[in-house]
Write a protein that holds these residues in place. Sequence first.
Motif, PDB file in Angstrom:
ATOM      1  N   ARG A  70       0.750  -0.861   0.125  1.00  0.00           N
ATOM      2  CA  ARG A  70      -0.182   0.564   0.031  1.00  0.00           C
ATOM      3  C   ARG A  70       1.283   1.189   0.030  1.00  0.00           C
ATOM      4  O   ARG A  70       0.888   2.547  -0.482  1.00  0.00           O
ATOM      5  N   HIS A  71       1.991   1.249   0.633  1.00  0.00           N
ATOM      6  CA  HIS A  71       2.271   2.136   0.544  1.00  0.00           C
ATOM      7  C   HIS A  71       3.345   2.747  -1.003  1.00  0.00           C
ATOM      8  O   HIS A  71       3.401   3.465  -1.424  1.00  0.00           O
ATOM      9  N   SER A  72       3.366   1.367  -1.359  1.00  0.00           N
ATOM     10  CA  SER A  72       3.654   1.599  -2.877  1.00  0.00           C
ATOM     11  C   SER A  72       3.076   2.145  -3.373  1.00  0.00           C
ATOM     12  O   SER A  72       3.538   2.835  -4.905  1.00  0.00           O
ATOM     13  N   GLU A  73       1.749   1.456  -3.872  1.00  0.00           N
ATOM     14  CA  GLU A  73       0.580   2.321  -4.617  1.00  0.00           C
ATOM     15  C   GLU A  73       0.315   3.485  -3.987  1.00  0.00           C
ATOM     16  O   GLU A  73       0.537   4.692  -5.095  1.00  0.00           O
ATOM     17  N   ASN A  74       0.677   4.234  -2.844  1.00  0.00           N
ATOM     18  CA  ASN A  74       0.067   5.283  -2.512  1.00  0.00           C
ATOM     19  C   ASN A  74       0.928   6.286  -2.668  1.00  0.00           C
ATOM     20  O   ASN A  74       0.847   7.381  -3.285  1.00  0.00           O
ATOM     21  N   ALA A  75       2.548   5.870  -2.972  1.00  0.00           N
ATOM     22  CA  ALA A  75       3.543   6.324  -3.707  1.00  0.00           C
ATOM     23  C   ALA A  75       3.239   7.199  -4.963  1.00  0.00           C
ATOM     24  O   ALA A  75       3.892   7.951  -5.230  1.00  0.00           O
ATOM     25  N   LEU A  76       3.409   5.613  -5.608  1.00  0.00           N
ATOM     26  CA  LEU A  76       3.125   5.689  -7.447  1.00  0.00           C
ATOM     27  C   LEU A  76       1.838   6.809  -6.861  1.00  0.00           C
ATOM     28  O   LEU A  76       1.854   7.412  -8.055  1.00  0.00           O
ATOM     29  N   ALA A  77       0.586   6.784  -7.490  1.00  0.00           N
ATOM     30  CA  ALA A  77      -0.289   7.622  -6.561  1.00  0.00           C
ATOM     31  C   ALA A  77      -0.069   9.224  -6.613  1.00  0.00           C
ATOM     32  O   ALA A  77      -0.863   9.849  -7.204  1.00  0.00           O
ATOM     33  N   VAL A  78       0.940   9.222  -5.633  1.00  0.00           N
ATOM     34  CA  VAL A  78       1.540  10.976  -4.909  1.00  0.00           C
ATOM     35  C   VAL A  78       1.750  11.354  -6.236  1.00  0.00           C
ATOM     36  O   VAL A  78       1.639  12.129  -7.301  1.00  0.00           O
ATOM     37  N   CYS A  79       3.396  10.776  -7.127  1.00  0.00           N
ATOM     38  CA  CYS A  79       4.048  11.166  -7.934  1.00  0.00           C
ATOM     39  C   CYS A  79       2.936  11.133  -9.587  1.00  0.00           C
ATOM     40  O   CYS A  79       3.614  12.888  -9.719  1.00  0.00           O
ATOM     41  N   GLU A  97      -2.295   6.072   4.938  1.00  0.00           N
ATOM     42  CA  GLU A  97      -3.862   6.328   5.192  1.00  0.00           C
ATOM     43  C   GLU A  97      -4.331   6.370   2.932  1.00  0.00           C
ATOM     44  O   GLU A  97      -4.140   6.101   2.873  1.00  0.00           O
ATOM     45  N   ASN A  98      -5.984   7.020   3.509  1.00  0.00           N
ATOM     46  CA  ASN A  98      -7.072   7.204   2.329  1.00  0.00           C
ATOM     47  C   ASN A  98      -6.000   7.745   1.426  1.00  0.00           C
ATOM     48  O   ASN A  98      -5.525   9.262   1.510  1.00  0.00           O
ATOM     49  N   ILE A  99      -5.883   7.547   0.191  1.00  0.00           N
ATOM     50  CA  ILE A  99      -4.891   8.415  -0.690  1.00  0.00           C
ATOM     51  C   ILE A  99      -5.743   9.798  -1.074  1.00  0.00           C
ATOM     52  O   ILE A  99      -4.272  10.841  -1.786  1.00  0.00           O
ATOM     53  N   GLU A 100      -6.885   9.393  -1.070  1.00  0.00           N
ATOM     54  CA  GLU A 100      -8.252  11.207  -1.149  1.00  0.00           C
ATOM     55  C   GLU A 100      -7.425  11.937  -0.419  1.00  0.00           C
ATOM     56  O   GLU A 100      -6.855  13.506  -0.061  1.00  0.00           O
ATOM     57  N   ASP A 101      -6.889  11.820   1.057  1.00  0.00           N
ATOM     58  CA  ASP A 101      -6.612  12.474   1.798  1.00  0.00           C
ATOM     59  C   ASP A 101      -5.679  13.046   2.009  1.00  0.00           C
ATOM     60  O   ASP A 101      -4.818  14.260   2.128  1.00  0.00           O
ATOM     61  N   LEU A 102      -4.683  11.866   1.220  1.00  0.00           N
ATOM     62  CA  LEU A 102      -3.139  12.437   1.417  1.00  0.00           C
ATOM     63  C   LEU A 102      -3.163  13.428   0.456  1.00  0.00           C
ATOM     64  O   LEU A 102      -2.391  14.458  -0.001  1.00  0.00           O
TER      65      LEU A 102
END
Length: 390
Positions: A257-266, A374-379
Amino acid sequence: MSNNNEWGFATKAIHIGQEPDAESGATVPPIHLSSTFTQQSPGKHKGYEYSRSGNPTRNGLERCLAALEGGTWCGCFASGSAATAAVFASLSPGDKVLAYADVYGGTFRMLKQVFEGFGIVPIFTDDVSASSFANLIDDKTKIVWLESPTNPLLRCLDIAAIAEIAHSVGAKLAVDNTFATPVLQRPLTIGADYVVHSTTKYIGGHSDVVGGAVIVKDDALAEKTMFLQNALGGIPAPFDCFMQHRGIKTLQIRVERHSENALAVCKHLAGHSKLESIVYPHLESHPDYALAKKQMSAGGGMVSILFKGDDAASRAAAVKFCESIKVFSLAESLGGVESLVCHPAIMTHASIPKEIREARGVTDGLVRLSVGVENIEDLLADLDQALAKA
Ligand SMILES: *Cc1c(COP(=O)(O)O)cnc(C)c1O
């Protein structure tokens, strides 16, 4: 339940070293706080004598970590730094350590300000390429030390190629695998001799315990490191081992999940008008993209962002961003479930002289994100509002 090497990663993480208690049936084994163990007859005991040399709670954690890294033995320590020190303590005066210059600051400091005083010769390369290691290695080199990805620029070094170079002169390769975790890469399976962890980070995973580990796959190295663990005595308390072992049970789903969220942030931040660049190993724009794709099964949870502008302007924007962020906390460290931001030039890398720091790309406009689960939308919403103020 036996230690089953055929098991998948998460099954090992949940079961190895966590066998139900033989006496009570407790599904989660009790924490063994005892410092000493009662013997039936002098020298006749159940495998434990004194908790510095061995403790059942620590041993459960050690067996689990050894299995997850593909090693045969693990020794746990009171911190990542204590684990690192135990590896260097195997050296003798005149021995060389060849390391990538931009290793964890505490590792650099330990080599320069502690072990150099004992006659160990640290040699550093500023170049991530395997050929730079080949150029600097000689038969006095006993340990080659690297991190991949590095902090905070997430450079990746070719573990398999550098292992071959180390072995060509009879040196051992030690890889600090704190950033990638065994979920994404297992250095022992591609040539490394030692894996070292700050379990304070992803392995503990909840920012509530400090610990370290050394994992090896060779019996002679295991024996040497076990001797040093006991002789130097930098062992973790049983409660801290319990906390780390509890964290490990969710290591795989967390790191995924850390990796998925990090890629989504990028992806979300790509092309942002205030950002010069986004640094992430699994982005095509990363200088080590091809190697990172080959060596790591996902990009991990760390992302660095560089603000646009000259020194002063980019620094002001980065600082304003750090002050404005809300869901992310402004804090050092990484790898916990909660998202963190850090300004390396002012925080973690402040002790490195400015010219050296900047030559390595740690400039005043750089901000490091430890993207949590955390939920990606919030990040994303939090990043947007803080960027709007930067
Ligand atoms: C934090 C860290 C260390 C040091 O570990 P401690 O547990 O703080 O002693 C070593 N290497 C890396 C890559 C780290 O992030």
